[in-house]
Design an enzyme around this catalytic site. Structure first.
Site, short mmCIF file in Angstrom:
data_model
loop_
_atom_site.label_atom_id
_atom_site.label_comp_id
_atom_site.label_asym_id
_atom_site.label_seq_id
_atom_site.Cartn_x
_atom_site.Cartn_y
_atom_site.Cartn_z
N GLU A 47 0.86 -1.20 0.00
CA GLU A 47 0.00 0.00 0.00
C GLU A 47 0.90 1.25 0.00
OE1 GLU A 47 -1.72 0.83 3.86
OE2 GLU A 47 -3.45 1.84 2.97
N ASN A 107 -6.90 6.09 -2.20
CA ASN A 107 -5.82 5.18 -1.85
C ASN A 107 -6.00 3.97 -2.78
OD1 ASN A 107 -4.05 3.38 -0.65
ND2 ASN A 107 -4.61 3.94 1.44
N LYS A 124 -9.33 1.89 -2.26
CA LYS A 124 -9.61 1.42 -0.89
C LYS A 124 -10.98 1.87 -0.39
CE LYS A 124 -7.17 1.40 3.60
NZ LYS A 124 -5.90 1.87 4.23
N GLU A 143 -6.39 9.03 7.24
CA GLU A 143 -6.84 8.57 5.92
C GLU A 143 -8.21 9.15 5.56
OE1 GLU A 143 -6.05 4.66 4.31
OE2 GLU A 143 -5.05 4.15 6.19
N CYS A 169 -4.99 -2.93 2.82
CA CYS A 169 -4.75 -2.79 4.25
C CYS A 169 -5.98 -3.03 5.12
CB CYS A 169 -4.11 -1.44 4.54
SG CYS A 169 -3.45 -1.41 6.23
N ASN A 194 0.07 -0.84 5.51
CA ASN A 194 0.95 -0.06 6.41
C ASN A 194 0.25 -0.12 7.76
OD1 ASN A 194 2.96 2.19 4.81
ND2 ASN A 194 1.35 1.24 3.60
#
Ligand code: CDT
Length: 310
Positions: A47, A107, A124, A143, A169, A194
């Site tokens: 990621e 993302n 994502k 995020e 993730c 991450n």
């Protein structure tokens, strides 16, 4: 019968704030060369593989974060990966921060086939963290401030001889992620992560617990959908913030069959037989025979938990 897709799970060690895209891509390219040397068909990167995990930093003005984003993929910095893919007939999957021509931020992870062409894009869906600065946290995870939730769903592509899907993730913690791909006959889910080794709100949650939760999620997703899962970390210490490694390849029975030993750049390989997904897909997890969708309505009609009245 067997359909072998040799996977290179290409873990990244830390990427620091000051590291240029060119320097980071050179590290990824080195992993890709190792993978080719070992006969891999597909290399999976992590990621936000091109930068440090920048959502840990707060900016009042979101536009200040735009330098962490890619306005095109490929672009001049990542072109060497695409050229190596095409020239050496090796696929790859890459996570990065995407800035669309319309100014939207996602993302994102892309899937590139052995001719160096983008065959799939995923954005994502499950964005963890928060949108505003929260002083009670030991570090920020912004995020929700810097990305929009993905707007593509969880597609599965028939490419490189199998049915391949992606997630990113935090998505791996949600059974819905894997089930939606399971319902498309997915045979391999590739993902990057991450994951900080500490919880910013609960200092008693150990790194071992967080490693366990990461593996548990991927092993469950694999078994319950009879699919391979490839989970690739960005690990180690970025600017004083430590992230777990545990890059792994999980078979359709839910066993971890290969795992990273370091928190650095490290290639983990395995001959994944996509036909090994068949037995469970045709027996325990023959969805057509056993699912009872008349009882699953809450999954798509309700977001938060609604406990019974006391
Ligand atoms: N990058 C990312 O999504 N990290 C989150 C941290 C949240 S910790 C529960 C993760 O799910 O690993």
């Amino acid at each position: 019968m067997s359909r072998i897709l040799k996977i290179g799970a290409a873990q990244s060690g830390p990427v620091q704030k000051a590291d240029s895209r060119e320097k980071t891509v050179a590290r990824l390219l080195e992993l890709m060369k190792q993978a080719k040397g070992q006969g891999c068909d597909l290399v999976v990167f992590t990621e936000l593989a091109l930068t440090t995990f920048f959502p840990r930093y707060y900016a009042e003005d979101r536009a200040e974060m735009d330098p962490w984003f890619e306005a095109a993929m490929p672009n001049p910095a990542t072109q060497p990966l695409f050229e190596f893919s095409r020239d050496n007939a090796i696929g790859f999957s890459l996570g990065y921060a995407e800035l669309t021509p319309e100014g939207e931020h996602f993302n994102t992870q892309v899937l590139i086939d052995k001719s160096g062409e983008v065959v799939g894009k995923y954005r994502k869906v499950h964005l963890p963290g928060h949108a505003e600065f929260e002083s009670e946290r030991s570090f920020q995870h912004l995020e929700k401030r810097y990305f929009l939730p993905g707007n593509i769903g969880f597609p599965v592509w028939h490419t490189m001889g199998g049915n391949i899907g992606m997630c990113i993730c935090n998505d791996r913690r949600w059974p819905e992620t894997f089930r939606v791909m399971g319902l498309q006959g997915v045979e391999m889910v590739v993902l990057g992560y991450n994951t900080p080794s500490a919880n910013s709100l609960k200092s008693t949650e150990s790194a071992d617990t967080r490693k366990h939760q990461s593996l548990l999620s991927m092993q469950a997703g694999a078994y319950q959908n009879a699919t391979w899962v490839v989970g690739v970390a960005k690990a180690g210490d970025e600017d004083g913030h430590h992230m777990i490694g545990e890059t792994c390849i999980v078979d359709p029975d839910g066993y971890v069959v290969a795992q990273a030993e370091t928190e650095d750049d490290e290639l983990v390989t395995y001959d994944c037989d996509l036909d090994a997904t068949r037995f469970l897909k045709e027996s325990t997890f023959n969805f057509a025979a056993h699912r009872r969708i008349e009882h699953y309505g809450r999954i798509t009609s309700q977001t938060g938990a609604e406990p019974p009245e006391e």
